[in-house]
Design a protein around this motif. Structure first.
Motif, PDB file in Angstrom:
ATOM      1  N   LEU A  56     104.835  66.587 -65.142  1.00  0.00           N
ATOM      2  CA  LEU A  56     105.984  66.193 -65.958  1.00  0.00           C
ATOM      3  C   LEU A  56     106.635  64.971 -65.318  1.00  0.00           C
ATOM      4  CD1 LEU A  56     107.856  66.920 -68.378  1.00  0.00           C
ATOM      5  CD2 LEU A  56     109.222  68.252 -66.756  1.00  0.00           C
ATOM      6  N   ARG A  57     106.823  63.924 -66.113  1.00  0.00           N
ATOM      7  CA  ARG A  57     107.448  62.690 -65.601  1.00  0.00           C
ATOM      8  C   ARG A  57     108.453  62.167 -66.629  1.00  0.00           C
ATOM      9  NH1 ARG A  57     103.354  58.760 -63.485  1.00  0.00           N
ATOM     10  NH2 ARG A  57     103.899  59.656 -61.467  1.00  0.00           N
ATOM     11  N   HIS A  58     109.623  61.834 -66.115  1.00  0.00           N
ATOM     12  CA  HIS A  58     110.679  61.221 -66.917  1.00  0.00           C
ATOM     13  C   HIS A  58     110.788  59.758 -66.501  1.00  0.00           C
ATOM     14  CE1 HIS A  58     114.930  59.899 -67.265  1.00  0.00           C
ATOM     15  NE2 HIS A  58     114.883  60.520 -68.420  1.00  0.00           N
ATOM     16  N   ASP A 103     109.568  62.570 -61.005  1.00  0.00           N
ATOM     17  CA  ASP A 103     108.390  63.428 -61.073  1.00  0.00           C
ATOM     18  C   ASP A 103     108.795  64.851 -60.746  1.00  0.00           C
ATOM     19  OD1 ASP A 103     106.892  61.224 -61.647  1.00  0.00           O
ATOM     20  OD2 ASP A 103     105.883  61.108 -59.703  1.00  0.00           O
ATOM     21  N   PRO A 131     110.372  69.925 -71.617  1.00  0.00           N
ATOM     22  CA  PRO A 131     109.381  69.363 -72.530  1.00  0.00           C
ATOM     23  C   PRO A 131     109.247  70.178 -73.803  1.00  0.00           C
ATOM     24  CG  PRO A 131     108.302  70.443 -70.674  1.00  0.00           C
ATOM     25  CD  PRO A 131     109.771  70.419 -70.366  1.00  0.00           C
ATOM     26  N   LEU A 201     109.734  60.993 -71.834  1.00  0.00           N
ATOM     27  CA  LEU A 201     109.399  62.211 -71.097  1.00  0.00           C
ATOM     28  C   LEU A 201     107.951  62.528 -71.411  1.00  0.00           C
ATOM     29  CD1 LEU A 201     110.529  64.506 -69.258  1.00  0.00           C
ATOM     30  CD2 LEU A 201     110.819  65.843 -71.359  1.00  0.00           C
ATOM     31  N   SER A 203     104.680  64.980 -70.645  1.00  0.00           N
ATOM     32  CA  SER A 203     104.168  66.236 -70.091  1.00  0.00           C
ATOM     33  C   SER A 203     102.670  66.323 -70.361  1.00  0.00           C
ATOM     34  CB  SER A 203     104.897  67.440 -70.695  1.00  0.00           C
ATOM     35  OG  SER A 203     104.878  67.399 -72.110  1.00  0.00           O
TER      36      SER A 203
END
Length: 271
Positions: A56-58, A103, A131, A201, A203
């Motif tokens: 998951l990364r924003h 992250d 997410p 975002l 995922s």
């Protein structure tokens, strides 16, 4: 920002990495963050974990980069707050912060700690960090486009899809979606109004094998003032989720470089 964290990646903007606006393409911001993340996660002498480092990364985008701009990433660990433990990446060019990433779940205890108030521009603003689960019921203005089969060059050394390729697929699906809704190059040329992605975002789902046909599903979710939100899901021909990309975008007057109200015709596409 130049004193926060530890250096984890350095590059420069190449001409062939820029889009039709001559700005550095979003996929290469993503690649820079991924390179930093994998370097941090790789023990000396070992082979890195690849895409598995970032379930998951924003991302947030703050300023545009152009050909030959230097690119550096510094990384740290959030030591407090609701996202404690997340790894924060700060991508700068000279003294200008250009983009940030969080992250999750993070957890690299060896990184320098920072508090949320030290990195306010890296924190979620238009998107939360939960997410999307099941894809909503199909709406009248949803769009599905074929992306072609996965090529070996789309995958990293562990078989995971490259993060930059996920961003590329989302850009293609977004382009197709918004063209279909009326936010076309012709509209932009006539009015000077276009869109700009400001927050993502991403995922991950399954790792698709080379040769697997992929499709992108797109949905316009909501509109508020000068912002609108879209979701894109990359799926296999069997419907398995490869990645979900949630986006917050601004409508921008390219002549004044200021945000403007979302065009009325986009409201009509909300289910």
């Amino acid at each position: 920002m130049s004193e926060i964290g530890t250096p984890t990646y350095y590059s420069r903007v190449e001409r062939w990495e820029c889009d039709y606006n001559n700005h550095w393409n979003a996929r290469y911001y993503g690649r820079s963050f991924q390179m930093a993340a994998e370097a941090l996660a790789t023990p000396p002498g070992a082979s890195g974990p690849g895409g598995a480092t970032t379930p998951l990364r924003h991302l947030r985008f703050h300023s545009e980069l152009f050909v030959s701009a230097p690119v550096s990433v510094r990384s740290a660990r959030l030591a407090s707050g609701p996202h404690e433990g997340a790894i924060v990446h700060l991508l700068s060019s000279g003294d200008t912060l250009s983009a940030t990433a969080l992250d999750l779940p993070g957890g690299n205890a060896g990184l320098p700690p920072v508090d949320p108030e030290d990195v306010p521009l890296a924190l979620p603003r238009g998107l939360d960090l939960d997410p999307m689960g099941d894809w909503p019921a199909e709406g009248r203005y949803d769009l599905t486009v074929p992306l072609g089969p996965v090529r070996p060059s789309d995958l990293d050394h562990t078989g995971e899809m490259l993060f930059e390729q996920i961003i590329r697929h989302s850009s293609v699906s977004s382009h197709a979606q918004l063209n279909g809704l009326g936010l076309t190059p012709e509209f932009s040329n006539e009015t000077g109004i276009n869109r700009m992605g400001v927050e993502f975002l991403v995922s991950r789902g399954i790792a698709p094998a080379a040769g697997t046909p992929l499709f992108a599903k797109s949905k316009l979710q909501r509109i508020k003032g000068k912002s609108f939100w879209c979701a894109h899901r990359i799926v296999t021909d069997l419907g398995e989720t490869v990645a979900t990309i949630e986006q917050c975008l601004l409508t921008v007057d390219l002549n004044t470089r200021k945000a403007v109200a979302v065009p009325d015709f986009l409201y009509k596409a909300l289910d």
